[in-house]
Design an enzyme around this catalytic site. Structure first.
Site, PDB file in Angstrom:
ATOM      1  CD  GLU A 112      -9.019   4.233  10.383  1.00 34.88           C
ATOM      2  OE1 GLU A 112      -8.687   4.056   9.197  1.00 34.88           O
ATOM      3  OE2 GLU A 112      -9.997   4.920  10.713  1.00 34.88           O
ATOM      4  CE  LYS A 114      -0.898   6.223   4.366  1.00 33.49           C
ATOM      5  NZ  LYS A 114      -0.482   5.349   3.269  1.00 33.49           N
ATOM      6  CG  ASP A 116       2.978  -0.359   1.837  1.00 35.69           C
ATOM      7  OD1 ASP A 116       2.574   0.503   1.036  1.00 35.69           O
ATOM      8  OD2 ASP A 116       4.184  -0.624   1.994  1.00 35.69           O
ATOM      9  CE1 TYR A 223      -8.580  -6.678   7.381  1.00 38.49           C
ATOM     10  CE2 TYR A 223      -6.821  -6.833   5.756  1.00 38.49           C
ATOM     11  CZ  TYR A 223      -7.501  -7.357   6.837  1.00 38.49           C
ATOM     12  OH  TYR A 223      -7.126  -8.550   7.374  1.00 38.49           O
ATOM     13  CE  LYS A 314       3.995   6.693   4.930  1.00 39.06           C
ATOM     14  NZ  LYS A 314       3.980   7.416   3.661  1.00 39.06           N
ATOM     15  CB  CYS A 409      35.202 -22.503   0.858  1.00 41.02           C
ATOM     16  SG  CYS A 409      35.005 -21.784   2.492  1.00 41.02           S
ATOM     17  CB  CYS A 412      38.333 -24.225   4.321  1.00 36.88           C
ATOM     18  SG  CYS A 412      36.970 -24.915   3.353  1.00 36.88           S
ATOM     19  CB  CYS A 427      31.849 -24.451   1.982  1.00 34.57           C
ATOM     20  SG  CYS A 427      33.397 -25.132   2.593  1.00 34.57           S
ATOM     21  CB  CYS A 433      35.002 -25.158   6.287  1.00 32.68           C
ATOM     22  SG  CYS A 433      34.635 -23.430   5.940  1.00 32.68           S
TER      23      CYS A 433
HETATM   24  N1  5U1 Z   1      -6.443   3.357   7.486  1.00 32.17           N
HETATM   25  C1  5U1 Z   1      -6.559   4.280   6.544  1.00 32.17           C
HETATM   26  N2  5U1 Z   1      -5.754   4.361   5.482  1.00 32.17           N
HETATM   27  N3  5U1 Z   1      -6.199   5.420   4.772  1.00 32.17           N
HETATM   28  C2  5U1 Z   1      -5.741   5.954   3.602  1.00 32.17           C
HETATM   29  N4  5U1 Z   1      -7.457   5.254   6.532  1.00 32.17           N
HETATM   30  C3  5U1 Z   1      -7.258   5.982   5.421  1.00 32.17           C
HETATM   31  N5  5U1 Z   1      -7.899   7.049   4.965  1.00 32.17           N
HETATM   32  C4  5U1 Z   1      -7.491   7.604   3.818  1.00 32.17           C
HETATM   33  C5  5U1 Z   1      -6.389   7.059   3.092  1.00 32.17           C
HETATM   34  C6  5U1 Z   1      -5.948   7.677   1.833  1.00 32.17           C
HETATM   35  O1  5U1 Z   1      -8.099   8.691   3.332  1.00 32.17           O
HETATM   36  C7  5U1 Z   1      -9.112   9.276   4.157  1.00 32.17           C
HETATM   37  C8  5U1 Z   1      -8.933  10.733   4.086  1.00 32.17           C
HETATM   38  C9  5U1 Z   1     -10.430   8.821   3.674  1.00 32.17           C
END
Ligand code: 5U1
Length: 688
Positions: A112, A114, A116, A223, A314, A409, A412, A427, A433
């Site tokens: 999957e 990860k 942010d 998600y 990561k 500038c 020039c 400029c 220039c």
């Molecule tokens: N895609 C995904 N991100 N994430 C973050 N799965 C996932 N699972 C996590 C975390 C903290 O913890 C699992 C151990 C449930």
């Protein structure tokens, strides 16, 4: 009252369905404005008849009154964190440990992205959303239920039918998609409000607003990726099947999730997501591997707060801290002056960088970056590194003052000016220039313009510096001897004349190649030439539209504002730039000289989009195309008269389906619409 109640129920059902189509199916069937009208009608009805309001009504998702302070929520099952792997070796150790302890060869994993964002837990009782909480310390989080009700991709009711589980906790990530983040910030800047620092901070900050009405204004989405407490449901045997089940219950699950076997499978997934990362709609900072079978997960168990059956692999960090050594400015092709920092070299996003952009004077003023400051820089993908924020200004001398855009500038000496309402300072030297001339040459020679192979920034700079060319037309006068002269003077300046040259041996193959590349560019197309001229705001797609519409350069040069605005996608600003460009005598002279030097471009009869082969037809693009982006394909289709739309309906004449096309393709097939693959699209475009 019976009618009112019926209308209320209809509106609730219609809005829920619209949310489902928009967030889960990626196939909205009403416009945003129509959606807003329905929601407003519902709100008006509920204001007049408060007894109709239910906690899970879609109207309750636009925000609540300020709550004052978040209550604490103890998680029924702790919210775990993940151990990290930063190298293939660490992933190999993780897989070996699992193989050794479970006895499985090639164990299956759920793989999957990860995301942010901010981890949250959603609790459903008897199918209804009752509470949502942040992770907090893993055992206790903050109750952000009111805010989560405003996130439209979170179902308020599970799609389980008659027998929902007594308790279902779903865990996942709240994120702010990149495009929404950009749009939010553009609006915030235009309205003089503070922009969000990045999508992650945007998501986290928005969710932790005390006033849910503020959260409701932020483009957040959710998600799902795991379960918490579950009572009264038969769970599948694997994690990947669980994700499927969550989808069926109405939760968005990233379309990038999949399964992979053994170390090779995991590393292939990491590579594939890494390559597609910049094109994903959201920021990710790595991928997650989870042992797929739940019985095997149990065997592996936990260490402290992290499962031994999962790991986050990561990507190299995209942000790093360094020190500003100097602040300089660059002058671009259109005179735009961009400030940038010279900084102590630092590793970021897998490479060493020593320069970062500051975009414009507003950005510097907002960040208040000064020499000596410690700053956080960010480099995402191929994007130019940028300064995100100042972390420490303690080393500034007490009398230091905020940075100011220079008045003149550096290339020039012409005045630098900033027009009212513009963020960019320019400029005013124009082609006088040298910096603008160099950039004009680099752009003219670039691959998608005149395609002069080998003529990059360094040679363009030297040709201008040593006076061998004044304009792009002069390129067509250059001989091998001119390039050798350029090289001789550059070597002398840099004190880098090779020993072979000193001994009288002069290599000239490279110069012959350059002259041949310039020669080869003499025959081109009108659209390439228009793009190559570097008219402000005339990119490749606009150049193509103009070329098709006018057929010849003379016809375009003779067009007035009204004629230009007839062209699809040309508004008053672009029309003004085109008129201004051709009104300048030096630009007309360059065009005359190009012609005199034998540069030729294809010209044809004007083809108006209104009588193009696709005029009056609505076309939808879905999935990923290999040969071009969807935007490029859309521009090409529009130039042929098509109306390009984002959603499939009965009115759609044609669906073009690239790789991994999903619900739009299914819907088009249901409706019996004409569907082309990429090869059919390319064959059609080539025939035009
Ligand atoms: N895609 C995904 N991100 N994430 C973050 N799965 C996932 N699972 C996590 C975390 C903290 O913890 C699992 C151990 C449930």
């Amino acid at each position: 009252m019976a009618d009112t109640a019926r209308r209320h129920a209809e509106l609730v059902a219609r809005i829920r369905d619209a949310n489902h189509r928009y967030y889960q199916l990626d196939a909205p069937d009403i416009t945003d404005a129509e959606y807003d009208l329905l929601l407003r009608e519902l709100e008006a009805l509920e204001t007049a008849h408060p007894q109709l309001v239910q906690a899970n009504s879609p109207s309750q998702r636009v925000g609540d009154a300020p709550s004052g302070k978040f209550a604490q929520v103890r998680h029924a099952l702790p919210m775990l964190s993940l151990a990290n792997a930063f190298s293939d070796t660490e992933v190999a150790e993780f897989v070996e440990r699992i193989e050794r302890e479970t006895g499985d060869d090639l164990p299956a994993f759920s793989v999957e992205p990860k995301l942010d964002g901010l981890a949250i837990s959603l609790r459903y009782e008897h199918g209804m959303f009752v509470r949502g909480a942040t992770r907090g310390d893993g055992s206790t989080g903050e109750d952000v239920t009111a805010n989560l009700r405003t996130v439209k991709s979170i179902p308020m009711q599970l799609a389980t039918g008659l027998f929902p589980p007594e308790v279902l906790e779903v865990r996942g990530e709240i994120i702010m998609p990149r495009a929404d983040f950009e749009a939010y910030n553009a609006r915030a800047r235009a309205e003089g409000r503070k922009p969000l620092a990045n999508p992650r901070n945007g998501a986290a900050g928005s969710l932790r607003q005390l006033d849910a009405a503020v959260t409701a204004q932020r483009p957040l989405t959710f998600y799902a990726y795991a379960l918490g407490e579950v009572q009264g449901a038969d769970l599948p045997a694997t994690h990947s099947q669980t994700l499927q089940w969550l989808r069926q219950l109405g939760f968005p699950v990233s379309p990038e999730v999949g399964t992979a076997a053994g170390l090779t499978g995991l590393l292939a997934y990491y590579k594939s997501i890494g390559e597609r990362r910049d094109g994903l709609p959201y920021d990710i900072d790595g991928v997650v591997y989870k042992l797929d079978r739940f019985d095997r997960q149990q065997e592996m168990g936990f260490v402290s707060r992290a499962p031994r059956w999962a790991i986050a692999h990561k990507f190299p960090a995209e942000e790093a801290r360094t020190t500003v050594e100097a602040i300089e400015v660059n002058v671009g092709r259109t005179g735009a002056v961009t400030p940038w920092v010279q900084m102590t070299p630092v590793q970021v996003g897998g490479v060493t960088v020593s320069r970062a952009t500051l975009h414009n004077a507003d950005q510097i003023a907002r960040l208040d970056v000064r020499v000596g400051d410690s700053v956080i820089i960010r480099r995402a993908g191929d994007v130019i590194p940028e300064v995100v924020r100042v972390v420490e200004s303690a080393r500034r001398p007490p009398d230091s003052v905020p940075w100011q855009m220079p008045a003149h500038c550096p290339d020039c000496g012409s005045a630098i000016e900033r027009e009212a309402g513009e963020v960019v300072a320019r400029c005013t030297g124009g082609l006088f220039c040298p910096a603008q001339r160099v950039q004009a040459v680099v752009h003219f020679a670039s691959r998608r313009a005149m395609d002069i192979e080998g003529l990059g920034e360094r040679f363009a700079q030297d040709l201008v510096t040593f006076g061998l060319i004044q304009t792009v037309a002069d390129l067509y006068r250059l001989q091998v001897a001119d390039f050798l002269e350029m090289k001789r003077r550059a070597d002398a300046r840099d004190d880098s004349t090779p020993a072979t040259v000193k001994a009288g041996k002069i290599a000239d193959k490279w110069a012959q190649n350059l002259v041949a590349a310039i020669e080869a560019s003499r025959n081109t197309t009108l659209e390439r030439l228009l793009f190559a001229l570097g008219i402000s705001d005339v990119g490749e797609s606009t150049a193509k539209t103009l070329a098709r519409h006018f057929g010849s350069l003379d016809a375009l040069m003779a067009a007035d504002e009204a004629a230009l605005q007839q062209v699809p996608d040309i508004g008053p600003v672009v029309a003004a730039h085109i008129l201004h460009f051709f009104a300048q005598s030096h630009n007309r002279e360059v065009i005359a000289e190009l012609r005199a030097h034998g540069v030729r471009w294809t010209e044809g009869a004007p083809q108006r989009a209104s009588d193009g082969p696709l005029s009056g037809k609505t076309v939808v693009l879905t999935g990923a195309l290999e040969s071009m982006s969807r935007d490029e394909a859309g521009a090409k289709l529009e130039a042929l008269g098509a109306r390009v739309s984002g959603s499939v309906s009965k009115k759609t004449a044609l669906l073009i389906a690239g790789q991994a096309a999903g619900s739009k393709l299914a819907k088009a097939q249901d409706l019996g619409l004409e569907v082309w693959d990429e090869a059919q699209l390319l064959a059609f475009l080539a025939a035009q």
